[in-house]
Design a protein around this motif. Structure first.
Motif, short mmCIF file in Angstrom:
data_model
loop_
_atom_site.label_atom_id
_atom_site.label_comp_id
_atom_site.label_asym_id
_atom_site.label_seq_id
_atom_site.Cartn_x
_atom_site.Cartn_y
_atom_site.Cartn_z
N ARG A 46 48.19 21.08 29.80
CA ARG A 46 48.04 20.43 28.71
C ARG A 46 46.92 20.59 27.86
O ARG A 46 46.98 20.45 26.52
CB ARG A 46 48.23 18.74 29.20
CG ARG A 46 49.19 18.27 29.75
CD ARG A 46 49.22 16.98 30.08
NE ARG A 46 50.35 16.61 31.08
CZ ARG A 46 50.23 16.42 32.31
NH1 ARG A 46 49.25 16.76 32.85
NH2 ARG A 46 51.27 16.20 32.88
N GLU A 47 45.84 20.76 28.25
CA GLU A 47 44.56 21.16 27.48
C GLU A 47 44.72 22.45 26.81
O GLU A 47 43.86 22.76 25.93
CB GLU A 47 43.36 21.31 28.39
CG GLU A 47 42.96 20.10 28.93
CD GLU A 47 42.24 19.01 27.89
OE1 GLU A 47 41.54 19.30 27.01
OE2 GLU A 47 42.80 17.77 27.64
N ALA A 48 45.52 23.60 27.13
CA ALA A 48 45.64 24.88 26.92
C ALA A 48 46.53 25.04 25.78
O ALA A 48 46.79 26.09 25.06
CB ALA A 48 45.80 25.73 27.95
N LEU A 49 47.69 23.91 25.67
CA LEU A 49 48.47 23.89 24.66
C LEU A 49 48.24 24.18 23.29
O LEU A 49 47.21 23.58 22.99
CB LEU A 49 49.61 22.74 24.77
CG LEU A 49 50.46 22.40 25.95
CD1 LEU A 49 51.09 21.09 25.97
CD2 LEU A 49 51.41 23.73 26.16
N VAL A 50 48.70 25.08 22.54
CA VAL A 50 48.46 25.37 21.31
C VAL A 50 49.78 24.89 20.49
O VAL A 50 50.63 25.12 20.74
CB VAL A 50 47.74 26.67 20.87
CG1 VAL A 50 46.57 27.04 21.87
CG2 VAL A 50 48.94 27.79 21.24
N ASP A 51 49.28 24.86 19.03
CA ASP A 51 50.39 24.77 18.08
C ASP A 51 50.86 26.14 18.01
O ASP A 51 50.12 27.19 17.71
CB ASP A 51 50.09 24.54 16.34
CG ASP A 51 49.58 22.95 16.25
OD1 ASP A 51 50.21 22.44 17.05
OD2 ASP A 51 48.83 22.72 15.59
N PRO A 52 52.06 26.56 18.56
CA PRO A 52 52.64 27.70 18.67
C PRO A 52 52.59 28.69 17.39
O PRO A 52 52.64 28.16 16.28
CB PRO A 52 54.31 27.56 18.95
CG PRO A 52 54.23 26.19 19.64
CD PRO A 52 53.29 25.50 18.65
N TYR A 53 52.15 30.04 17.56
CA TYR A 53 52.07 30.83 16.67
C TYR A 53 52.55 32.43 16.77
O TYR A 53 52.55 32.59 18.13
CB TYR A 53 50.60 31.00 16.12
CG TYR A 53 49.74 31.58 16.97
CD1 TYR A 53 49.52 32.80 17.20
CD2 TYR A 53 48.94 30.66 17.78
CE1 TYR A 53 48.46 33.39 17.98
CE2 TYR A 53 48.09 31.14 18.82
CZ TYR A 53 47.72 32.60 19.07
OH TYR A 53 47.18 32.95 19.83
N VAL A 54 53.09 33.05 15.97
CA VAL A 54 53.48 34.40 16.33
C VAL A 54 52.39 35.44 16.04
O VAL A 54 51.92 35.35 15.31
CB VAL A 54 54.81 34.53 15.44
CG1 VAL A 54 55.60 36.02 15.72
CG2 VAL A 54 56.00 33.62 15.53
N THR A 55 52.50 36.29 16.94
CA THR A 55 51.71 37.22 17.06
C THR A 55 52.25 38.63 17.70
O THR A 55 53.41 38.34 18.01
CB THR A 55 50.35 37.05 17.58
OG1 THR A 55 49.33 38.09 17.34
CG2 THR A 55 50.27 36.68 19.24
N ASP A 56 51.56 39.62 17.79
CA ASP A 56 52.17 40.92 18.63
C ASP A 56 51.38 40.90 20.07
O ASP A 56 50.26 40.60 20.30
CB ASP A 56 51.94 42.10 17.97
CG ASP A 56 52.81 42.29 16.95
OD1 ASP A 56 54.09 41.64 16.76
OD2 ASP A 56 52.50 42.98 15.76
N ALA A 57 52.25 41.51 20.94
CA ALA A 57 51.66 41.77 22.51
C ALA A 57 51.96 43.16 22.62
O ALA A 57 52.96 43.80 22.17
CB ALA A 57 52.41 40.42 23.22
#
Length: 119
Positions: A46-57
């Motif tokens: 719950r503490e680690a949730l972020v507003d999702p964002y797109v990046t490369d992996a």
């Protein structure tokens, strides 16, 4: 195109509805993890949730012996070495580690909570 707001809502729902502890596979060996372990892991997620964002992996392609890059939608970041993201091409969640300013696949796939708890 992925709906990042819906993705966040879906993840929040998954975390809130995650069974503690989850059903145990009858073929599992060893001792079951405690309820407290799952509760702590869910609180950390719950503490680690972020507003999702797109990046490369980055993945390592064993057939070509090369690194390949694909887009992912990050949903949780423990602000340490681990990130959970949705593989936009594979359409499943995966655990990544951060190294050299890049996200690298750990080849742990499944539901978002399960990937986070596997850190």
């Amino acid at each position: 195109m992925i709906d990042l707001a819906k993705l966040r809502a879906d993840i929040q729902q998954e975390v809130s509805e995650y069974p503690v502890p989850p059903p145990r596979d009858p073929a599992a060996v060893g001792s079951a993890l405690s309820v407290e372990w799952f509760e702590q892991g869910l609180a950390e997620m719950r503490e680690a949730l972020v507003d999702p964002y797109v990046t490369d992996a980055v993945w390592f392609d064993h057939l070509t012996q090369q690194r390949v890059s694909r887009p992912v939608a990050v949903v949780a970041d423990d602000q340490g070495a681990h990130v959970v993201a949705l593989d936009l091409e594979g359409d499943e969640f995966e655990l990544f580690f951060r190294s050299d300013d890049a996200l690298h696949s750990m080849n742990v796939r499944g539901d978002a909570v399960g990937c986070f708890l596997a850190r």
